[in-house]
Scaffold this active site. Structure first.
Site, PDB file in Angstrom:
ATOM      1  CB  CYS A  70     -14.694   0.359  -6.221  1.00 20.36           C
ATOM      2  SG  CYS A  70     -13.280   1.377  -5.810  1.00 20.36           S
ATOM      3  CG  ASP A  85      -2.166   0.863   1.009  1.00 24.79           C
ATOM      4  OD1 ASP A  85      -3.239   0.292   0.721  1.00 24.79           O
ATOM      5  OD2 ASP A  85      -2.063   2.108   1.104  1.00 24.79           O
TER       6      ASP A  85
HETATM    7  N1  SAH Z   1      -8.319  -3.953  -0.603  1.00 25.33           N
HETATM    8  C1  SAH Z   1      -8.725  -3.147   0.522  1.00 25.33           C
HETATM    9  C2  SAH Z   1      -9.262  -1.774   0.127  1.00 25.33           C
HETATM   10  C3  SAH Z   1      -8.324  -0.964  -0.732  1.00 25.33           C
HETATM   11  S1  SAH Z   1      -8.637   0.740  -0.686  1.00 25.33           S
HETATM   12  C4  SAH Z   1      -9.787  -3.912   1.346  1.00 25.33           C
HETATM   13  O1  SAH Z   1     -10.333  -4.908   0.867  1.00 25.33           O
HETATM   14  O2  SAH Z   1     -10.042  -3.493   2.483  1.00 25.33           O
HETATM   15  C5  SAH Z   1      -7.410   1.393  -1.686  1.00 25.33           C
HETATM   16  C6  SAH Z   1      -6.031   1.471  -1.040  1.00 25.33           C
HETATM   17  O3  SAH Z   1      -5.131   1.812  -2.073  1.00 25.33           O
HETATM   18  C7  SAH Z   1      -5.851   2.533   0.046  1.00 25.33           C
HETATM   19  O4  SAH Z   1      -5.381   1.904   1.211  1.00 25.33           O
HETATM   20  C8  SAH Z   1      -4.781   3.491  -0.529  1.00 25.33           C
HETATM   21  O5  SAH Z   1      -3.847   3.908   0.461  1.00 25.33           O
HETATM   22  C9  SAH Z   1      -4.096   2.622  -1.541  1.00 25.33           C
HETATM   23  N2  SAH Z   1      -3.480   3.316  -2.682  1.00 25.33           N
HETATM   24  C10 SAH Z   1      -3.971   4.340  -3.423  1.00 25.33           C
HETATM   25  N3  SAH Z   1      -3.145   4.603  -4.463  1.00 25.33           N
HETATM   26  C11 SAH Z   1      -2.105   3.729  -4.391  1.00 25.33           C
HETATM   27  C12 SAH Z   1      -0.945   3.486  -5.186  1.00 25.33           C
HETATM   28  N4  SAH Z   1      -0.706   4.204  -6.293  1.00 25.33           N
HETATM   29  N5  SAH Z   1      -0.134   2.483  -4.817  1.00 25.33           N
HETATM   30  C13 SAH Z   1      -0.387   1.733  -3.724  1.00 25.33           C
HETATM   31  N6  SAH Z   1      -1.461   1.913  -2.941  1.00 25.33           N
HETATM   32  C14 SAH Z   1      -2.322   2.900  -3.264  1.00 25.33           C
END
Ligand code: SAH
Length: 387
Positions: free
Chosen positions: A330, A242
């Site tokens: 999403c 993340d």
């Molecule tokens: N899979 C998770 C929800 C993901 S929400 C679940 O099931 O609970 C999206 C996440 O992507 C967030 O935590 C955000 O910090 C991260 N994020 C956003 N852009 C990103 C990037 N370019 N690289 C890595 N992580 C990213």
């Protein structure tokens, strides 16, 4: 009850199963504050009762097709009980689920999420706000929660002329709550976490990904590690990736909570990380891509399509033969056909042959109504690399 008159076009929207009537289709606005109003068509025929939002572009949201109904305590009790009953199949599988998915449960602009003994609500229209105390009282009667938190810090409320805040409406709500989901436990953060504290909408997809997980696994966009936890039960090693160090601290805490020791937590930009793994000819047996919504507006869609295609293409390239990729979007604006088209293009460019093992949509507690596209946003696909 005050009344509103709507144009033929507005009335047709209701007849076609969509609950919103825009300001431009309002012929006579109710001479009343926000609340419930009776709606008539231009010939004077009563067609229902709606929530009225004086400042919003969405003026009316259909509550009941019966124009003579009273939106009283009994109505709320019946309506909320019906929504809650629709989730009964989830009992025993999870301690957290959405009890009311707004328009998807025919209760426009209301979200109610249950986290064990607590509820988190979002009231997203001026008309609905007027019924705050009835809703809270009914939820207490039906669910007996220890606390109810309003996560009303959604920008949408400003369009309704409402303030944005996070406040308890009943009892007390802790900072962190443990959720037990299909055999995995994790902490939700109702006051400050994303959405109402966790991503409940991917619950069954996490189970699906967990069921096919093996070998070296990678969970990109891991947040609090919810997919990674399910992967870790079958895979040898899981990388939870993340961009947020804070999210990963929680992911690590969730691994300890489940006595799992095969997790590695990597703070990185997923785009760069996947590119580097491809360059290094690295291989993973299981990959999950659950990015945030890249297309927040329709105008952002072309750029978002490129972003989705890029991460999917790279993930496909680093899958080992026989490897599994669960990929999701999403973005409401990325429709189901576009999601599939994007995956087909990525597959064609990847040089790999991929089987579409499963196509996923909204989970049971986030009902998508066919005539209300806004109720649906999640698409998911499970892909298997043949070679
Ligand atoms: N899979 C998770 C929800 C993901 S929400 C679940 O099931 O609970 C999206 C996440 O992507 C967030 O935590 C955000 O910090 C991260 N994020 C956003 N852009 C990103 C990037 N370019 N690289 C890595 N992580 C990213």
């Amino acid at each position: 009850m005050h009344s509103a008159t709507v144009s033929a076009k507005g009335a047709r929207r209701w007849a076609a199963g969509h609950p919103w009537i825009y300001r431009s289709d309002l012929v006579t606005a109710p001479a009343a504050d926000a609340g419930a109003v009776r709606v008539t068509d231009q010939r004077g025929k009563p067609i229902g009762v709606a929530l009225w939002s004086p400042l919003s572009e969405i003026s009316l949201r259909l509550l009941d097709r019966n124009p003579d109904v009273r939106i009283d305590a009994e109505w709320w009790h019946e309506t909320l009980a019906r929504a809650i009953a629709r989730r009964s199949a989830l009992a025993g599988e999870t301690t957290a689920c959405r009890l009311v998915h707004g328009e998807g449960d025919l209760i426009p602009s209301l979200v109610v999420d249950r986290y064990d003994h607590w509820l988190v609500v979002q009231l997203m229209s001026a008309g609905l706000e007027r019924f705050r105390s009835e809703i809270v009282r009914t939820l207490i009667e039906l669910v007996h929660p220890e606390g109810i938190l309003a996560r009303n810090d959604v920008p949408l409320r400003r369009k309704e002329g409402l303030d944005t805040s996070v406040e308890p409406l009943h009892g007390t709500v802790p900072d962190e709550l443990e959720v037990s989901e299909h055999g995995v436990r994790y902490l939700a953060a109702p006051w400050r976490g994303q959405k109402t504290g966790a991503f409940l909408d991917q619950r069954e997809n996490r189970v699906l990904a967990g069921r096919v997980a093996r070998g070296r696994a990678l969970d990109c966009f891991s947040y609090h590690g919810s997919f990674a936890l399910h992967l870790a039960r079958r895979a040898a090693h899981v990388i939870a990736l993340d961009a947020s160090a804070h999210a990963l601290t929680r992911a690590a805490e969730n691994f300890r909570r489940n006595a799992l020791s095969n997790g590695e937590f990597v703070e990185a930009n997923a785009f760069e990380y996947l590119k580097a793994r491809e360059r290094d000819r690295d291989r993973f047996d299981t990959i999950v891509l659950d990015p945030p919504a890249f297309a927040k507006t329709r105008a952002a869609l072309p750029g978002a399509m490129r972003g989705y295609k890029e991460i999917n293409l790279r993930a496909m390239r680093i899958l080992s033969p026989g490897g599994m990729l669960f990929t999701a979007s999403c973005s409401y604006h990325l429709t189901k056909p576009l999601f599939l088209e994007m995956l087909e293009q990525a597959a064609a460019d990847s040089g790999r042959r991929l089987v579409l093992r499963e196509l996923r949509g909204q989970p049971l507690d986030h009902p998508e109504v066919l005539t209300i596209p806004e109720t649906g946003y999640i698409k998911g696909a499970l892909l298997e690399a043949l070679d």
